[in-house]
Design a protein around this motif. Structure first.
Motif, PDB file in Angstrom:
ATOM      1  N   ILE A 246       6.684  -6.823   6.338  1.00 15.81           N
ATOM      2  CA  ILE A 246       5.366  -6.195   6.313  1.00 15.81           C
ATOM      3  C   ILE A 246       4.559  -6.947   5.260  1.00 15.81           C
ATOM      4  O   ILE A 246       4.915  -6.969   4.080  1.00 15.81           O
ATOM      5  N   TRP A 247       3.483  -7.569   5.692  1.00 16.70           N
ATOM      6  CA  TRP A 247       2.654  -8.352   4.780  1.00 16.70           C
ATOM      7  C   TRP A 247       1.506  -7.483   4.295  1.00 16.70           C
ATOM      8  O   TRP A 247       0.725  -6.968   5.068  1.00 16.70           O
ATOM      9  N   THR A 248       1.419  -7.340   3.001  1.00 18.86           N
ATOM     10  CA  THR A 248       0.377  -6.515   2.418  1.00 18.86           C
ATOM     11  C   THR A 248       0.070  -7.041   1.020  1.00 18.86           C
ATOM     12  O   THR A 248       0.864  -7.771   0.435  1.00 18.86           O
ATOM     13  N   TYR A 249      -1.068  -6.645   0.503  1.00 17.02           N
ATOM     14  CA  TYR A 249      -1.407  -6.988  -0.874  1.00 17.02           C
ATOM     15  C   TYR A 249      -0.861  -5.911  -1.788  1.00 17.02           C
ATOM     16  O   TYR A 249      -1.009  -4.725  -1.524  1.00 17.02           O
TER      17      TYR A 249
ATOM     18  N   ILE B 175      11.148  -0.614   5.901  1.00 18.35           N
ATOM     19  CA  ILE B 175      10.265  -1.574   5.231  1.00 18.35           C
ATOM     20  C   ILE B 175      11.041  -2.639   4.452  1.00 18.35           C
ATOM     21  O   ILE B 175      10.448  -3.566   3.920  1.00 18.35           O
ATOM     22  N   TYR B 176      12.362  -2.529   4.414  1.00 15.03           N
ATOM     23  CA  TYR B 176      13.202  -3.517   3.754  1.00 15.03           C
ATOM     24  C   TYR B 176      13.787  -4.539   4.737  1.00 15.03           C
ATOM     25  O   TYR B 176      14.562  -5.397   4.345  1.00 15.03           O
ATOM     26  N   ASP B 177      13.418  -4.444   5.999  1.00 18.73           N
ATOM     27  CA  ASP B 177      13.939  -5.340   7.035  1.00 18.73           C
ATOM     28  C   ASP B 177      13.308  -6.729   6.877  1.00 18.73           C
ATOM     29  O   ASP B 177      12.126  -6.924   7.168  1.00 18.73           O
TER      30      ASP B 177
ATOM     31  N   LEU C  13      10.086   7.601   5.010  1.00 18.33           N
ATOM     32  CA  LEU C  13      10.389   6.364   4.285  1.00 18.33           C
ATOM     33  C   LEU C  13      11.481   6.525   3.234  1.00 18.33           C
ATOM     34  O   LEU C  13      12.159   5.562   2.890  1.00 18.33           O
ATOM     35  N   VAL C  14      11.661   7.733   2.687  1.00 17.67           N
ATOM     36  CA  VAL C  14      12.660   7.913   1.626  1.00 17.67           C
ATOM     37  C   VAL C  14      14.037   8.298   2.174  1.00 17.67           C
ATOM     38  O   VAL C  14      14.990   8.427   1.410  1.00 17.67           O
TER      39      VAL C  14
END
Length: 150
Positions: free
Chosen positions: A27-30, A20-22, A11-12
């Motif tokens: 990406i739906w998350t709390y 995850i920036y697309d 990820l880094v």
């Protein structure tokens, strides 16, 4: 553990396979609402910085260097410490003058001042769990036991 570590380290990277920036594939998350990450002190020998890393909300990097790492929420890194190629889970406290390399630090752990992890393979194997790939897994219980033994 090695696969978990590798997935987080992916990820880094500049262009990770899972971006995850697309915005086209969100990406739906709390996520708990926390203040933004904060980097403090800019002295010659004490500078709060993070390079090639992801630092979540609620983190404070105080006069320390973070590189190639992923810090989850509410992590505190105190003065003169260094974190490299590591995954630091939520609510971890890293004391002063610590070195952490190639490690996963479990949630809620308190890394005491002057602790060096991922530097000496023999010491790491005696205190913590080291994977086949050389990743050092550190839990609160392991840190408490290490404090009693030396």
């Amino acid at each position: 553990m090695d696969a978990y570590y590798d997935a987080n380290m992916e990820l880094v990277r500049v262009s990770p396979e899972l971006n995850i920036y697309d915005e086209q594939w969100p990406i739906w998350t709390y996520q708990e609402q926390l203040p933004p990450a904060k980097f403090v002190f800019d002295d010659e020998d004490r500078r709060g910085s993070a390079l090639d890393s992801m630092v979540s909300g609620g983190c404070i990097i105080s006069g320390s260097r973070v590189a190639n790492s992923l810090l989850f929420s509410n992590v505190r890194v105190h003065d003169y410490s260094s974190i490299d190629r590591s995954v630091i889970l939520p609510r971890v406290r890293v004391g002063e003058r610590c070195t952490i390399r190639n490690a996963i630090i479990d949630s809620g752990s308190l890394v005491p001042d002057n602790m060096h992890i991922g530097v000496d393979p023999v010491a790491d194997a005696a205190r913590f769990f080291v994977t086949e790939g050389g990743v050092v897994l550190v839990t609160s219980a392991m840190l408490r036991a290490a404090g009693r033994t030396g």
